[in-house]
Write a protein that holds these residues in place. Structure first.
Motif, short mmCIF file in Angstrom:
data_model
loop_
_atom_site.label_atom_id
_atom_site.label_comp_id
_atom_site.label_asym_id
_atom_site.label_seq_id
_atom_site.Cartn_x
_atom_site.Cartn_y
_atom_site.Cartn_z
N VAL A 36 0.86 -1.19 0.00
CA VAL A 36 0.00 0.00 0.00
C VAL A 36 0.89 1.24 0.00
N TYR A 37 0.30 2.40 -0.33
CA TYR A 37 1.13 3.61 -0.38
C TYR A 37 0.31 4.85 -0.11
N GLU A 38 1.01 5.95 0.06
CA GLU A 38 0.40 7.29 0.21
C GLU A 38 1.28 8.31 -0.50
N ALA A 184 -16.01 6.66 -12.88
CA ALA A 184 -15.41 6.29 -11.58
C ALA A 184 -14.45 7.41 -11.16
N GLU A 185 -13.33 7.54 -11.89
CA GLU A 185 -12.30 8.54 -11.59
C GLU A 185 -11.28 8.49 -12.70
N GLY A 186 -10.18 9.23 -12.56
CA GLY A 186 -9.07 9.12 -13.49
C GLY A 186 -8.10 8.04 -13.02
N THR A 187 -7.03 7.80 -13.79
CA THR A 187 -6.08 6.75 -13.40
C THR A 187 -5.32 7.14 -12.14
N ALA A 188 -5.15 8.45 -11.92
CA ALA A 188 -4.46 8.92 -10.70
C ALA A 188 -5.07 10.23 -10.22
N SER A 189 -6.39 10.37 -10.40
CA SER A 189 -7.05 11.62 -10.01
C SER A 189 -8.55 11.37 -9.82
N THR A 213 -7.77 15.61 -1.85
CA THR A 213 -8.06 16.84 -2.58
C THR A 213 -9.56 16.94 -2.88
N TYR A 214 -10.19 15.82 -3.21
CA TYR A 214 -11.64 15.75 -3.45
C TYR A 214 -12.38 16.31 -2.23
N ASP A 215 -11.97 15.87 -1.04
CA ASP A 215 -12.63 16.37 0.18
C ASP A 215 -12.42 17.88 0.33
N MET A 246 -9.78 17.48 -13.21
CA MET A 246 -9.21 16.39 -12.41
C MET A 246 -8.58 17.00 -11.17
N THR A 247 -8.58 16.23 -10.08
CA THR A 247 -7.97 16.72 -8.84
C THR A 247 -7.09 15.64 -8.24
N SER A 248 -5.95 16.06 -7.71
CA SER A 248 -5.10 15.15 -6.92
C SER A 248 -4.11 15.98 -6.14
N1 PDD Z 1 -2.80 9.55 -6.83
N2 PDD Z 1 -7.69 8.54 -7.65
C1 PDD Z 1 -6.59 7.81 -7.86
C2 PDD Z 1 -6.71 6.49 -8.56
C3 PDD Z 1 -5.32 8.28 -7.42
O1 PDD Z 1 -4.22 7.53 -7.61
C4 PDD Z 1 -5.25 9.54 -6.77
C5 PDD Z 1 -3.94 10.11 -6.28
C6 PDD Z 1 -6.44 10.28 -6.58
C7 PDD Z 1 -6.45 11.61 -5.85
O2 PDD Z 1 -6.22 11.45 -4.48
P1 PDD Z 1 -5.56 12.62 -3.59
O3 PDD Z 1 -6.39 13.83 -3.82
O4 PDD Z 1 -5.65 12.10 -2.21
O5 PDD Z 1 -4.13 12.81 -4.09
C8 PDD Z 1 -7.64 9.73 -7.01
C9 PDD Z 1 -1.48 9.88 -6.31
C10 PDD Z 1 -1.17 11.34 -6.35
C11 PDD Z 1 -0.45 9.00 -7.01
O6 PDD Z 1 -0.77 7.83 -7.21
O7 PDD Z 1 0.65 9.47 -7.32
#
Ligand code: PDD
Length: 291
Positions: A36-38, A184-189, A213-215, A246-248
């Motif tokens: 898992v990661y953050e 659903a969402e983007g690949t990373a957003s 970021t969504y929150d 898109m947001t992240s």
């Molecule tokens: N990605 N949806 C997905 C599939 C994501 O991978 C991310 C973030 C988000 C946005 O989440 P947040 O607002 O908490 O960053 C939504 C990170 C930045 C990454 O994988 O690098």
């Protein structure tokens, strides 16, 4: 030090140069994507929404049955030390936990004596340059081929990677994933829409990552009296939207101005997206950069 990763990095309780940070090839993160990661943005050397990021990490760990290797205080200490040692004011902190390395490759969990692998580093925060924000980015839609627990921030990201590469091959910055006719969402957003002055966002279900970021965006909209509706969004609504963003944590709020080769609205970043970006900057500056 590389220009992308600061020294030292954190690995299993030690702070050491990236070049000296090694893990076993039998690590389950490597063999199975079992981890898992953050990703946590840092502004002016302050981690943004750190509690929320650590809570999401804890929730993901619990859901994949990994014991949290560090207490919240210990995570905070790791994050603080990485931030202090890195040369940049604005950073992106990466945290990863995998189920460790057993002596063999076997699908079931290893014995409890096998420790998890805990890795963390600081990188520079690279947000979107103003000239790209001014025109927005293009995106494509693709079927969402991921598993049914997209609410968990796990390192097994192959479906995301393949979709994102398909977007890149098409000269696009993101792929919007559609499951059963719904966004659903983007690949990373996460993805937001604007239609007739109303902000639309898909609900947090198991099929999308609950973005930090969504929150923040939903809170900012509420604080500024911006009408918001959180509900399922049909694919057809995407194509009829006035604005899409898109947001992240790393892309903040970024307009999608072309979808599958067609202009979104008038093909330029819309007024509400601009406003939201400004609210986001103001909020950041108020909470992070004071003094
Ligand atoms: N990605 N949806 C997905 C599939 C994501 O991978 C991310 C973030 C988000 C946005 O989440 P947040 O607002 O908490 O960053 C939504 C990170 C930045 C990454 O994988 O690098």
């Amino acid at each position: 030090m590389s220009s992308y990763v600061a020294d030292p990095v954190y690995l299993n309780g030690r702070y050491l140069p990236l070049a000296e940070a090694g893990i076993s090839p039998l690590d389950r993160g490597f063999l199975f994507g079992d981890g898992v990661y953050e990703v946590i943005p840092v502004y002016s050397r302050q981690a943004f929404r750190l509690d929320e990021h650590l809570q999401r990490l804890a929730a993901t760990l619990a859901n994949v049955r990994l014991t949290d290797p560090l207490s919240p205080a210990a995570w905070r200490e790791v994050v603080a030390r990485l931030i202090a040692a890195a040369p940049w004011e604005d950073q992106s902190i990466y945290l990863q936990v995998t189920r460790g390395a057993d002596a063999k490759r076997d699908h079931p969990f290893p014995p409890s004596t096998v420790p998890p692998t805990v890795f963390a580093y600081a990188a520079p925060l690279v947000t979107t340059p103003a000239e790209i924000r001014a025109v927005g980015v293009a995106a494509i839609t693709l079927p969402d081929l991921r598993w049914a627990r997209c609410d968990l921030k796990v390192v097994s990201l192959l479906a995301n990677v393949l979709a994102r590469q398909q977007a890149a091959d098409a000269g696009c910055g993101e792929a919007l994933l559609i499951r059963d006719g719904r966004l659903a969402e983007g690949t990373a957003s996460n993805i937001f829409l604007v239609k007739d002055g109303v902000l639309l966002a898909p609900p947090k279900t198991r099929l999308m990552l609950p973005g930090i970021t969504y929150d923040v965006l939903l809170e900012l909209a509420a604080a500024h009296g911006q009408p918001v509706v959180v509900r399922d969004i049909a694919e057809a609504e995407l194509r009829a939207a006035d604005e899409i963003w898109m947001t992240s944590s790393t892309r903040e709020v970024l307009a999608i101005t072309q979808l599958d080769g067609q202009p979104v609205g008038n093909g330029r970043p819309g007024p509400l997206g601009e406003q939201m970006w400004q609210w986001y900057q103001d909020f950041k500056n108020t909470v992070m950069r004071k003094g």
